[in-house]
Design a protein around this motif. Sequence first.
Motif, PDB file in Angstrom:
ATOM      1  N   ASP A 267       0.640  -1.403  -0.388  1.00  0.00           N
ATOM      2  CA  ASP A 267      -0.292   0.091  -0.423  1.00  0.00           C
ATOM      3  C   ASP A 267       0.944   0.636   0.240  1.00  0.00           C
ATOM      4  O   ASP A 267       0.636   2.387   0.075  1.00  0.00           O
ATOM      5  CB  ASP A 267      -1.097   0.281   1.314  1.00  0.00           C
ATOM      6  CG  ASP A 267      -2.037  -1.277   1.037  1.00  0.00           C
ATOM      7  OD1 ASP A 267      -1.822  -1.266  -0.175  1.00  0.00           O
ATOM      8  OD2 ASP A 267      -2.530  -1.579   2.271  1.00  0.00           O
ATOM      9  N   ARG A 311      -1.007   4.579   1.542  1.00  0.00           N
ATOM     10  CA  ARG A 311      -2.091   4.596   0.641  1.00  0.00           C
ATOM     11  C   ARG A 311      -3.289   6.283   1.828  1.00  0.00           C
ATOM     12  O   ARG A 311      -3.127   5.574   2.815  1.00  0.00           O
ATOM     13  CB  ARG A 311      -3.066   3.162   1.096  1.00  0.00           C
ATOM     14  CG  ARG A 311      -4.174   3.626  -0.271  1.00  0.00           C
ATOM     15  CD  ARG A 311      -4.968   2.273  -0.173  1.00  0.00           C
ATOM     16  NE  ARG A 311      -4.341   1.516  -1.023  1.00  0.00           N
ATOM     17  CZ  ARG A 311      -5.267   0.745  -1.583  1.00  0.00           C
ATOM     18  NH1 ARG A 311      -5.762   0.011  -1.562  1.00  0.00           N
ATOM     19  NH2 ARG A 311      -4.352  -0.082  -2.637  1.00  0.00           N
ATOM     20  N   ALA A 312      -3.390   6.942   0.138  1.00  0.00           N
ATOM     21  CA  ALA A 312      -4.361   7.968   1.118  1.00  0.00           C
ATOM     22  C   ALA A 312      -4.154   8.882   2.284  1.00  0.00           C
ATOM     23  O   ALA A 312      -3.794  10.323   3.139  1.00  0.00           O
ATOM     24  CB  ALA A 312      -5.952   7.587   1.799  1.00  0.00           C
TER      25      ALA A 312
END
Length: 323
Positions: A267, A311-312
């Motif tokens: 990720d 991620r994000a």
Amino acid sequence: MNFTQRTRGIVKMIAVVLSLALPLMLAISAADARIGGGSSSGSRGSRTFSAPPSTSTAPNAAQPFNRTMTQPGSPGMGAGAATAARGGFFNRPGMGMLGGLAAGFLGAGLLGMLFGGGMFGGLGGLSSIFGLILQIGLIIVVVRLAMNWWQRRNATASAYAGPASGPAAGPGPLASLRTGSGFGLGSGSAPLEIGPSDYEAFERLLGEIQAAWSNEDVAKLHTLATPEMVSYFTKDLAENKARNDLNKVSDVKLLQGDLAEAWREGDTDYASVAMRFSLVDKTIERSTGRLVGGSEQPTEVTEVWTFVRPRAASWELSAIQQA
């Protein structure tokens, strides 16, 4: 008589070399007072022990890391990378008998001599001097062979790495039209797509990290870089304070930049970016403001910065390598 004079000449030559090398090392250290200290620090995930590909901005191979918390053999690393990182200079792949010979002389010879032994330590004064000279000569030969091997290895790696494919990146309006910043587009075949907004983030981080370093704002650095990088910055700032020095960086301007490689691990996204930028890098005495290093005039620097993005989340600085 001739033997004694020759011995004295060798000792004098070694003393002269050391006296010339020490000021040069100090000068290099003073000139590289900017963030990162002119060394290579950080981690690049599973590619920590693999050099990023060369680019038009940084055509030379990036230096390996002097400081990293990534351990050889950690998950995601190949056996070849783990082997390359293990054992220091004299245990690099391909050293073979050369590495063992160097380690043997350094350990059994020179260090043994310091504790009263050495190669001919038990044969008396004249033999001890002869043994010392022989050991120094052998060590010099081994070091020269090792340096030649290392230079050939780097030259071969650079020849096979090659520049990133795609249009050449360059400073000025053309690069700005491509990406909206000072970056060229870099490789068009990267596993992870890097767009104009990413390049803008990299350029912004370049300026913000330099400013936070100059202001000794560790809290701000925690929002811009990984905990590993902040630990190195904090240590360097503490050393500056211990010397009563303050490093001030200003007028940071990206001149040219392009993507070396981008990839994804689970990720987490990674992007290694070559950047050539100018800055005013000076060190002043904290109590008086007197200039003790650097210059009031802008200088140019080329480095490879690796950014990481879970991620994000937003991009953060993960590594700096000298080009």
